[in-house]
Each structure stands twice: as structure tokens, then as C-alpha cells.
Design an enzyme around this catalytic site. Structure first.
Site, PDB file in Angstrom:
ATOM      1  CD  GLN A 133      -3.179   0.572   2.146  1.00  0.00           C
ATOM      2  OE1 GLN A 133      -3.184  -0.517   2.704  1.00  0.00           O
ATOM      3  NE2 GLN A 133      -4.096   1.482   2.390  1.00  0.00           N
ATOM      4  CB  SER A 191       2.823  -4.241   4.021  1.00  0.00           C
ATOM      5  OG  SER A 191       1.583  -4.142   4.687  1.00  0.00           O
ATOM      6  CG  LEU A 192      -1.469  -5.517  -0.454  1.00  0.00           C
ATOM      7  CD1 LEU A 192      -2.577  -6.421   0.065  1.00  0.00           C
ATOM      8  CD2 LEU A 192      -2.041  -4.300  -1.149  1.00  0.00           C
ATOM      9  NE  ARG A 211      -2.877  -7.651   4.993  1.00  0.00           N
ATOM     10  CZ  ARG A 211      -2.129  -6.591   4.783  1.00  0.00           C
ATOM     11  NH1 ARG A 211      -2.497  -5.703   3.863  1.00  0.00           N
ATOM     12  NH2 ARG A 211      -1.021  -6.385   5.469  1.00  0.00           N
ATOM     13  CD  GLN A 240       1.648  -8.889   6.076  1.00  0.00           C
ATOM     14  OE1 GLN A 240       0.444  -8.646   5.988  1.00  0.00           O
ATOM     15  NE2 GLN A 240       2.426  -9.041   5.018  1.00  0.00           N
TER      16      GLN A 240
END
Length: 757
Positions: free
Chosen positions: A9, A87-88, A112, A241
Site C-alpha cells: 500500500q 506488507s500487502l 484484509r 503480519q
């Protein structure tokens, strides 16, 4: 070797993916069906600015990254040696590794994004110019206890997260530091990758329970620990996470340490390319052992490879994974029971929701109160956390033990903390047997688990053995258990896990952890081999654990889990008076004393209690000394008797005995009338109940008589938090105490091993 990295992101922009949407119409159709809207329209036209909203951003980035990866594979025919995502982007790495298909990936990031998008009130900021250690030191020194480190993006770029106001406060503080080049607030709605994502991560875990993951075909490096994914850890890593730091610096350092490595960024943007260049120029590779890599891609290793320079510990990886899994916990951490509901129903719920196990303090309470509180706990947790109930040995009244066992069975309490036992009793066997059932495949299972608190090897041996045959036979003859239950009791240990209680608050044998833990661990191993038990019995440590150093020492001795007690008594949720908490918050390690145990007075058992500001320990020991040296109250000299009645009891012996008559059964009163020493014991034991009630109720007129069970661990904890906001117990919550202790323990171990290497 080559590693593909995928951004997360922050790289979203209008027009992304234009070059690939028309190339994969079937996948776009799948995405639109799952999402319920046109992903192409969102990315290319950005209607109403939706692309900046987390619930739309995350699916958009995942889909564009995935399509660009597929396009690259089709054009080059290259399969990377490793994959990683920020991350993502880790979802794209798992997709590339074939852990799940495209449709599953879209479903995952859709959920998510929705969950993370619902989190509000939080903020994030990038601190540029300081290392992660320096940022952590500032947070600690400035008492910014509500701020977490969310991302380690490069050696000198660290992202912090927390409540919006706290992040603003932190920004102002960091900007005064000379080495800080810039502090930039990020445009986010929540404090991502921090403790404030806990509830979202738990709900996400519920969805993950419905997903079946395929075998990983390409090694994936995980954000949470900068190590290769294990197949069994996919769900756990994806949950963690969300509320743990992104270890991007160590991810790249780990890959650098595997040998000559080329990095290629695949997806919407080139932000990771810049980060990686900084890491390569400003940090050294992590040198990795061969066995640290799960896959067969070890051709680049040489015999000269060094062991890792760092050992990475996380709060939720400390202790035994098997123990955490057995009780469905996030942390190998127990908040032990405290007498008369001091470990209250609210305390148990608070800990359970945080992924810890807490035991309700049933000792000294009526069955009605216990049942009401257990029902409250069950309703509040509603499957969202584990809980248990204390089962305190009652040597004088075995019938009370059996009544409690039946109440726990009736209310389907599946784990108990057996404490103060000197051996196995029928009530314990009855509870254990009630959990033995036959599943649909004809396999016998025991659903009721016992964690036994012990401080002596012979007691540990009793719990590490099957139920005594004579007791099982008696229960079978009385038709309290079935034949199948009796047969299964011969094949399983009485305790599923053992908690070794060293010198502590409450009942204690003054044990020393350094001697007890290794001895009982060896005993456990021998007993498991002797009886051929299939499920490993975990060994935990309790007593004296109030600081990171103490917790680390317990884990280093081999503890699979840790248990705290005294430090939780001085928390908001503890079921004792504010007056007691005010006193406890001021105590130090030397402010405790041993006194007789009221419930086991005649046996000479000891408990550890608060000494500072009270006369109880001296008075209790005086009563026991009188009991030992006299056969009746009448033998005691008049001066001493008057002192006890006027100063200690504040009432006459006769009035105490009249009160006892209302609570004890006729047989006990008749025994007291015919046995003067027994009558003296009952009257003296009344004082212990009285002193305990004074403390719990907060009676300010008789503070000197407070009986407060506590050990030196609380004094050590008070000194540890002396210069923080937790100096005030009103800011101490049982779940935050546990998390803070475990996180600091992980930091301590990381520092210790790094310095050792």
C-alpha cells in the site's frame, strides 16, 4: 540468484495496470465477481477517489501486481529463486509461490482491506535519520508507550504507529532530535502493523480458517521474522503480519546473506527498489546457516558460512509453539490464578481477548459465585479467547473438591490450574475422566486439560503419571466414571502440562527455578518415555517473573511458557481494593515475608505476603507458634490472649467461635468442642480469612491487618516501570502488562544474542 519483490500500500495511483488489464480478461472477470465492482474502472478512472480508500486500495494493488507478475513470467520464462513482498505485497509473493490461486488471493486481500479500512483513530509517521534501535530508545526514554514501530523500511527510515494524538506528540519530540532529518505523517486511517490491529487480525484469522493453502513452490520471506515461510506457518504469519512490524531491512539482509542476489521489483511502482539500494549500501548481509533455509536452494552456501549474527525473537514466538497451539493462544503466557477472585472475571476476559490464558481465582469463593463468573467469562469471550479456572486443593474437605469438579464439568470448563496439591485426588480424576470422549472415528480423546502447578519433584511425578489405579477402581465401582474412561485414564498423564512454581506470592515451597526447572524437565522426559505418552507435556515457569530479564532466564532454562501472578494483582482488572493496589504499587523486592497458609494452617504450609506497612506476617506467625506450642487456647497466658483478642481479632474468642458455628457443619463443630487443639486451629484460622477480607474490601481502619499474597516479582516490576506512566497502577491493564513484558523479553534476548555473537 534472483528475488522478485512486490510493493504494498502506498504505490497506488490513477492509471495503474492499464498495460495489463486487457491481456487477462478472464482474471479480471474473476476479480470483478469477487469484489462486486469493476477493478479496471477503480484503477483507471478512480471514481470518487476510491483508490485512496484502504478497502479498494489493497485489492487494486494486489491485482495489478499479480497481473504484472504473470505478464513478466510469460515474457521471460524466468522463475525467481526467492520472492518477498512489503506488507500487502507479501500476498503477491505467496501468489507467485503458488500458495493460493488468483481468486483466493483476491478474496483474502478484499477481506484484509475491509478490516484494515474499518480501523480508525490511528496514525503513522515515517522517521528518517535514526536507526530502529535509536527510534525504540527515544520511545522508551520519552515514555511514548502507546507507540509501536510498524515498519523497518531502511536502516535510517522507520515508521511508527499508534493513536493519532500520540503520533502527533511523537512527531514533535522526534523533530527536536538533531540526527532526525524529517518526520512525515502518513495518510492512513489506522495504526497499521501495530497492537491496535489486534481485533482486526483475530477476525481475519477466522476467515483464514476457511482457506486451504497449497504447497509453497518458491521460498517466500516473511515480513514478521525475515525468514523463509514454513508451510505450517502461512495462516499464523498472515495474522501476525497485521499487528507486527514489517521487518523489511532484515528481509533484504537475509536475502543478501544467501549469496550473490539480484532484486527485481514487480508491480505498481518502484518504491522498493530505492529502499533496497539504501539497505545494500547502509547495512551488512545476515550470514545464514544452511539449516535456516527450508528449501533445497542452498547451492550458494559454502562450508565457511558463519552462524547468524542475529537471533530474531518476537513476543508471540517465545516459548513453545505446541503449547500455544494446544490452548489456541497467541502468546505462551499465562496470568495465574489469585485467591478469592482477585484474578477476576474481568481480568480473565481481558487476557483471553489478547491471546493469553488466564485462570479465574475460584479459591475461597462460593460455588454460586464461581458459576456466575464463569458464565460471564464464557459469554464475553464467546469463542474469541481461551480461559481456565483455578482448582485449589482442599485437604480438609474433599467433598468440596468434588463439588467444584462437577461444577466445572457442568459449565464445560476445559482447562484448570491445579494448585497446592500434594498428590492426586479423586476430584481431579473425576474432572479428567469427564473430558474423555470417543470421536466419530472411534478414537478416545480427553477434552479436559489440567495444568498442574508444582514445586516439588514428587508432586510433579504424580501428575506426570496416569491416575492412581486404586482411585480409578473406586470411582468405577461408585459408577462415577465409565469403563472406557477408566481404560483411557491408564494411558494418559494426569497433567497435560506442568507449571513449576518457584518462590512466589501465595503458596510457596521457596523453590529455586535454577534447580527445579532442569530437574523436572528431565523427570518429564523420563516419564514420557516410561509411559510412552504421545503428546508432549510442556513445562512452564512461575514465581519471580516481573521483568524481561527474569522471563528471559526462565525461557533460557527451557520453559515452554511463563506464568505471572503478583504483577497482575496491581492492575486495573484485579479484584482487590484500590487501597491494596496503592500499597502494592509502592513495594520493592524486599517488602515481602513468609507466613502460615490459612487454608493449610495445621500442615505448616507457608505463603508469601506483603510485609510493608502491615503487621499481618508477624501476627500470623505468632498465632502459628502458639498453635505449635500449646494444646488449647486455655494454656496460653492471659496477657497474650488479651493481645490477640484486642489487637488482632478486635473481638473475643467466643464471638469468633459463634461466627464459625454459622459456617461450619455440625460434625466439625462437635469435633472442635471435643478437641481443644482443633478448636484453637479453627479460631486462629478465622484471622486469616478476616485479614484477607479486610484487604479485598479496602477497610481503611484495619490496614495493619491486611493479608496480601504477593512475591518480590511485583517489587521488581515496580522498579522496571518506575520512570514510565505505568508507575500509576491505574494505567496497568493485565493484557498490556503481558504484552509489554513479552516484547521487552524478546528485545532483551535479541540484544543478548547479538552482543554474544
Amino acid at each position: 540468484m534472483i528475488t522478485y519483490v512486490f510493493p504494498g500500500q502506498g504505490v497506488q495511483k490513477k492509471g495503474m495496470g492499464a498495460e495489463v488489464f486487457d491481456e487477462f480478461p478472464e482474471l479480471i472477470a474473476i476479480a470483478d465477481r469477487v469484489l462486486g465492482y469493476s477493478i479496471k474502472e477503480i484503477c483507471l478512472e478512480n471514481p470518487e477517489g476510491k483508490l485512496s480508500l484502504t478497502q479498494y486500495t489493497q485489492p487494486a494493488i494486489f491485482i495489478v501486481n499479480a497481473l504484472l507478475y504473470l505478464k513478466k513470467c510469460k515474457e521471460t520464462g524466468v522463475t525467481p529463486d526467492f520472492v518477498a513482498g512489503h506488507s500487502l505485497g507479501e500476498y503477491n509473493a505467496l501468489f507467485a509461490a503458488k500458495a493460493f490461486d488468483f481468486e483466493t488471493g483476491v478474496k483474502l486481500v478484499k477481506k484484509r482491506g475491509e478490516l484494515m479500512g474499518q480501523v480508525t483513530g490511528g496514525g503513522m509517521a515515517a522517521v528518517i535519520g535514526l536507526t530502529g534501535e535509536e527510534v525504540f530508545s527515544v520511545l522508551k526514554e520519552k515514555n511514548l508507550n502507546k507507540i509501536d514501530i510498524a515498519n523497518y523500511n531502511s536502516p535510517f527510515q522507520v515508521v511508527i504507529a499508534g493513536p493519532k494524538e500520540e503520533v502527533g506528540k511523537a512527531k514533535s519530540i522526534f523533530e527536536t532530535i538533531e540526527k532526525v532529518k524529517m518526520v512525515s505523517l502518513l495518510t492512513v486511517s489506522g495504526a497499521f502493523h501495530s497492537r491496535y490491529m489486534e481485533e482486526a487480525s483475530i477476525e481475519f484469522g477466522t476467515m483464514l480458517d476457511t482457506i486451504s493453502f497449497s504447497e509453497i513452490k518458491i521460498p517466500v520471506i516473511a515480513n514478521v521474522n525475515a525468514r523463509t515461510y514454513k508451510q505450517a506457518d502461512i495462516k499464523k504469519n498472515l495474522i501476525w503480519q497485521m499487528n507486527h512490524s514489517v521487518q523489511w531491512v532484515d528481509t533484504i539482509r537475509y536475502l543478501m546473506g544467501l549469496g550473490e542476489m539480484t532484486f527485481e521489483e514487480v508491480g505498481a511502482g518502484r518504491v522498493l527498489t530505492g529502499m533496497i539500494k539504501k539497505i545494500q549500501s547502509e547495512a551488512t548481509p545476515l550470514m545464514i546457516k544452511k539449516e535456516d533455509v527450508e528449501t533445497s536452494k542452498t547451492s550458494e552456501f559454502t562450508e565457511n558460512s558463519k552462524p547468524p549474527k542475529e537471533v530474531r525473537f518476537l513476543a508471540d514466538t517465545l516459548g513453545s509453539e505446541a503449547f500455544r497451539s494446544r490452548y489456541h493462544l497467541k502468546y505462551a503466557y499465562i496470568a495465574g490464578a489469585m485467591y478469592r477472585g482477585i484474578s477476576s472475571k474481568e481480568l480473565v476476559v481481558k487476557a483471553g481477548k489478547a491471546g493469553m490464558l488466564a485462570f479465574y481465582g475460584s479459591g475461597g469463593l462460593t460455588l454460586d459465585t464461581i458459576e456466575q463468573d464463569l458464565q460471564f467469562i464464557k459469554q464475553e469471550l464467546s469463542g474469541k479467547g481461551a480461559y481456565g479456572c483455578n482448582f485449589l486443593h482442599n485437604p480438609n474437605y474433599p467433598q468440596k473438591e468434588e463439588k467444584l469438579a462437577r461444577l466445572l464439568i457442568k459449565n464445560r470448563v476445559s482447562v484448570i490450574e491445579a494448585s497446592a496439591f500434594m498428590g492426586i485426588t479423586q476430584a481431579l480424576i473425576l474432572y479428567k475422566a469427564a473430558g474423555i470422549v470417543e470421536d466419530s472415528f472411534g478414537t478416545m480423546k480427553c477434552l479436559n486439560r489440567i495444568i498442574a502447578k508444582v514445586s516439588r519433584p514428587e508432586v510433579a511425578e504424580a501428575f506426570l503419571s496416569p491416575a492412581p489405579e486404586r482411585m480409578v477402581k473406586k470411582l468405577l465401582e461408585e459408577e462415577k466414571i465409565t469403563i472406557k474412561q477408566a481404560q483411557e485414564l491408564k494411558r494418559i498423564p494426569m497433567a497435560d502440562d506442568i507449571c513449576i512454581e518457584s518462590d512466589s506470592g501465595g503458596h510457596t515451597d521457596c523453590g529455586v527455578a535454577f534447580a527445579l526447572i532442569p530437574s523436572i524437565r528431565r523427570l518429564r522426559d523420563n516419564m514420557m518415555e516410561q509411559y510412552n505418552f504421545t503428546e508432549k507435556i510442556s513445562i512452564g515457569a512461575a514465581g519471580g517473573i516481573g521483568t524481561p530479564e527474569a522471563a528471559a532466564a526462565s525461557l533460557a532454562l527451557g520453559a515452554d511458557f511463563i506464568v505471572t501472578g503478583s504483577i497482575n494483582q496491581c492492575s486495573v482488572e484485579a479484584g482487590t481494593s484500590d487501597v491494596v493496589k496503592d500499597i502494592l504499587a509502592q513495594m520493592n523486592v524486599q517488602d515481602t515475608e513468609y507466613s502460615p497458609a490459612g487454608d493449610m494452617f495445621e500442615y505448616g504450609a507457608k505463603v508469601q505476603v506483603l510485609k510493608k506497612g502491615v503487621f499481618f506476617p508477624a501476627r500470623a506467625n505468632k498465632l502459628y507458634d502458639l498453635y505449635i506450642h500449646h494444646n488449647s487456647i486455655d494454656e496460653i497466658d492471659e496477657k497474650t490472649k488479651n493481645q490477640i483478642q484486642e489487637k488482632y481479632f478486635k473481638r473475643s474468642f467466643e464471638s469468633v467461635f459463634l461466627e464459625l458455628k454459622q459456617h461450619y457443619n455440625e460434625a466439625m463443630i462437635e469435633k472442635a468442642d471435643s478437641n481443644p487443639k482443633y478448636k484453637m486451629a479453627l479460631i486462629f484460622k478465622w484471622y486469616f480469612h478476616y485479614a484477607n477480607q479486610l484487604a479485598i474490601s479496602g477497610n481503611t481502619e484495619s490496614k495493619v491487618d491486611y493479608q496480601v499474597y504477593t512475591g518480590p516479582a511485583l517489587g521488581a516490576f515496580n522498579q522496571w516501570v518506575l520512570n514510565s506512566e505505568l508507575k500509576d497502577w491505574r494505567k496497568r491493564h493485565v493484557d498490556e502488562i503481558g504484552k509489554m513484558l513479552l516484547e521487552a523479553t524478546a528485545d532483551y534476548l535479541n540484544d543478548f544474542y547479538e552482543q554474544s555473537n
